[in-house]
Design an enzyme around this catalytic site. Structure first.
Site, PDB file in Angstrom:
ATOM      1  N   GLU A 118     -53.747  60.619 -67.610  1.00  0.00           N
ATOM      2  CA  GLU A 118     -54.224  59.458 -66.856  1.00  0.00           C
ATOM      3  C   GLU A 118     -55.705  59.174 -67.115  1.00  0.00           C
ATOM      4  O   GLU A 118     -56.112  58.017 -67.199  1.00  0.00           O
ATOM      5  CB  GLU A 118     -53.977  59.649 -65.358  1.00  0.00           C
ATOM      6  N   HIS A 147     -45.733  61.614 -54.076  1.00  0.00           N
ATOM      7  CA  HIS A 147     -45.167  60.387 -54.644  1.00  0.00           C
ATOM      8  C   HIS A 147     -45.143  59.261 -53.615  1.00  0.00           C
ATOM      9  O   HIS A 147     -44.317  58.371 -53.699  1.00  0.00           O
ATOM     10  CB  HIS A 147     -43.739  60.634 -55.156  1.00  0.00           C
TER      11      HIS A 147
END
Ligand code: TPP
Lengths: 321, 342
Positions: free
Chosen positions: A58, A125
């Site tokens: 990322e 999540h």
């Protein structure tokens, strides 16, 4: 025709790719696979060479987006889950967010963050990161609550010359449907009165707009009219629309799915208290998720974030104050 | 026979010429660094001063191997490379002395200066963070159909331990980008010796692990640095993917001018790593017949004059005015948060 929130996001990306050769998509599994949520399904086939699979990196993905933006491209980055953007936090808040102010060179990137909770997603999540990014100067933070906004705001995000953190809500991906994609749109930075009412201003955004609507139905049956303000973007924050609403109703309830400490709802309450203290008939209130990591089991999750029920309860309490 | 002779002469000449050119940049960089250090000690500098002392040979070789249109994302000790890449002396002096006419307009300073539109990227402090930015720029050029450009960036031995370094090196390798990643293995990261920084035998092992070409070089040897960087940049330009250069040397100063470097092992200073690359370069210039001692003396006074003139000019320039400042962090002014800027 019926189109989902997720399809609207895909359609906006397809349109952006078709209309502007500077646009490309970069992220994990966005290529042939079409993205973990299928938000980029078929786009690689349709736009060969412009939808690129990235390694699980990322930090490097966002760094590369900044470099590409400097060289005149307009990258759309998909982070698989908003939670993983913490790995890229440095590149977002220190690199992308500071570039224009430091150098005068704008940084037109869009970071798509599948945000918020869904059943059984748990602590890693389900996070809502908007307050974190809104805290940093140099970033625009969009939080669309409707299919139409998901489409038009994503197109606007791509057109804007600054870094946009696009918080799309995973719960809305399949739950929301619209008849057609909009031709015109309210610009980002402007809030919308989703439901007019005279008794209480309920200021919220993203998936919570829909919980708020359900709460408003419940209270309408009891004779109280809630006015729902959908912020649409949390940065900039449309203080004018909020203040005008509070001027009509005299009461403020700010609702957010994110954690309470120093978040978006805190900012709303602070602004209304500072600028519109005399408009208030009762202390401004806010309702957020509980201040714990996000639970996994549906029973716990249902009680962790605000729901129609807890919002209605908070509104009732505020109406009695 | 004759043709071969001519070729050899041309090569010899151009080698001597680039040695001389490189040496002049090194002299300028060393003198400019020293000037900034003096001004720092006199309390005239905004922020810190970080010298490239001992790393000029490596740094200048990067700047000289690149071409206009390439990208260079330097690190703090890369004044020589910046100058060779075309950065004006005034940019350095202005950021150090806080002139509003500097490229960063007082909003960022000293080592964080640059001109992204001219290919000179502006570093952020977070070590390792610039590598992927250069990757992105190279990716953009590929998408734009502009091939043949190279992006170079530098890092220290300490910086190689960051996650950003590893993510970006892997990313460049996967995309086979024309990246030249230069590592100045200068034995210390601030005060931390390399033994506490990495456990592989050589940082060159990293290249192998990521599937990229590695080139080791003696960072105190200008000739060797020029040759190695030329090879690395050429290979990147020719499409051989990322090239990693690992230079062994010793930082001949503290981390910054606030640091007296008491922790540096004296045996390292006595070792070949501790040679001053400027002295080595001078010998190489003389040995190649690229300049006479008198000429070198003349260059020394020339660079000194250039620096004094720049400092004198910048000392007359205005500082940023907080009331004239545009306190706007984004370019889309209609989206500025009015409340936030009050
Ligand atoms: C990610 C990060 N952590 C910490 C620092 C603070 N810091 C600045 S320079 C430095 C040492 C760097 O050492 P090295 O990479 O070997 O470069 P050198 O200074 O030796 O040239 C440290 C720890 C930083 N800039 N970035």
């Amino acid at each position: 025709m019926s189109i989902t929130y997720l399809e609207a996001i895909r359609a906006a990306q397809a349109k952006a790719l078709a209309e502007d050769p500077r646009v490309f998509i970069y992220g994990q599994d966005v290529g042939a696979f079409g993205g973990a949520f299928k938000a980029t399904k078929n786009l690689q086939q349709e736009f060969p060479g412009r939808v690129l699979d990235a390694p699980i990196s990322e930090d490097a993905i966002l760094g590369a987006a900044v470099g590409a933006a400097i060289e005149g491209m307009r990258p759309i980055v998909e982070i698989q889950f908003a939670d993983f953007s913490t790995v890229a936090f440095n590149q977002i808040v220190n690199q992308a967010a500071t570039l224009f102010w430091r150098t005068g060179v704008p940084c037109p990137i869009v970071v798509r963050l599948p945000s918020g909770g869904t059943l059984g997603s748990g602590p890693f999540h389900s996070q809502s990161m908007e307050a974190l990014y809104a805290h940093y100067p140099g970033l625009i933070v969009m939080t669309p609550a409707t299919v139409e906004d998901a489409y038009s705001m994503l197109l606007e995000a791509v057109a804007i010359d600054d870094p946009v953190i696009f918080c799309e809500h995973k719960f809305l991906y399949y739950h929301l449907k619209a008849e057609a994609l909009p031709e015109t749109a309210l610009p980002a930075g402007r809030a919308r009165i989703t439901r007019p009412g005279r008794d209480l201003s309920l200021v919220t955004y993203s998936a919570m707009v829909h919980e708020a609507l359900a709460a408003a139905e419940e209270l309408a049956a009891e004779g109280a009219e809630l006015e729902i303000v959908d912020l649409r973007s949390v940065k900039p924050l449309d203080t004018d629309t909020i203040m005008a609403s509070v001027a009509r109703t005299g009461r403020l309830l700010a609702v957010g799915e994110a954690w309470p400490w120093g978040g978006v709802t805190a900012e709303i309450v602070a602004r209304v208290a500072a600028e519109g203290f005399n408009l208030l008939d009762a202390p401004p209130q806010r309702l957020n998720a509980k201040d714990t990591p996000i639970p996994f089991h549906p029973n716990l999750w249902a009680a962790h974030r605000p729901t129609a029920r807890s919002i209605a309860e908070a509104a009732r309490k505020l109406l009695r104050l | 026979m004759v043709a071969t002779q001519t070729t050899r002469d041309t090569v010899g000449e151009s080698r001597a010429e680039s040695l001389a050119q490189a040496f002049r940049w090194m002299l300028l960089a060393r003198a400019l660094d020293e000037k900034m250090a003096n001004l720092y000690r006199g309390g005239r500098i905004h922020g810190g001063v970080f010298l490239g002392r001992g790393q000029e040979a490596l740094s200048v070789s990067i700047g000289m191997a690149l071409r206009p249109g390439d990208i260079f994302a330097p690190l703090i000790r890369d004044l020589a490379g910046r100058l060779a890449f075309g950065e004006p002396v005034l940019d350095a002096v202005r950021t150090h002395l806080g002139s509003v006419l500097g490229p960063m307009r007082g909003r960022d300073g000293n080592i964080h200066r640059g001109r992204p539109r001219a290919g000179l990227y502006v570093m952020i402090s977070h070590l390792g963070a610039m590598i992927s930015v250069v990757n992105g720029a190279l990716l953009a050029r590929r998408l734009q159909g502009r091939s043949g450009t190279v992006g170079a960036t530098c890092i220290g031995d300490g910086g190689t331990s960051t996650g950003a370094f590893h993510e970006a090196l892997n990313q460049a390798a996967v995309e086979r980008l024309p990246l030249v990643l230069v590592i100045a293995d200068n034995q210390y990261a601030y005060s931390t010796p390399t033994s506490r920084q990495y456990a592989c035998a050589s940082l060159l092992d990293r290249a192998k692990g990521y599937g990229v070409d590695g080139h080791g070089v003696d960072g105190t040897d200008l000739s060797a640095c020029l040759a190695t960087l030329n090879t690395a940049v050429r290979r990147a330009r020719e499409g051989h993917g990322p090239q990693m250069v690992v230079a062994s040397l010793l930082r001949l100063c503290g981390h910054g001018e606030h640091d007296d470097a008491f922790y540096v092992d004296p045996r390292l200073k006595e070792s070949p790593l501790g040679r001053d690359c400027l002295a080595v370069a001078e010998q190489q210039v003389l040995a190649a017949g690229a300049a006479s001692p008198a000429q070198i003396q003349q260059w020394r006074s020339q660079v000194q004059q250039e620096i004094e003139a720049a400092v004198a000019q910048v000392q007359q320039e205005p500082a940023p005015d907080p009331y004239a400042e545009r306190w706007e962090a984004i370019s889309t002014t209609r989206l500025l948060d009015q409340f936030a800027s009050t």
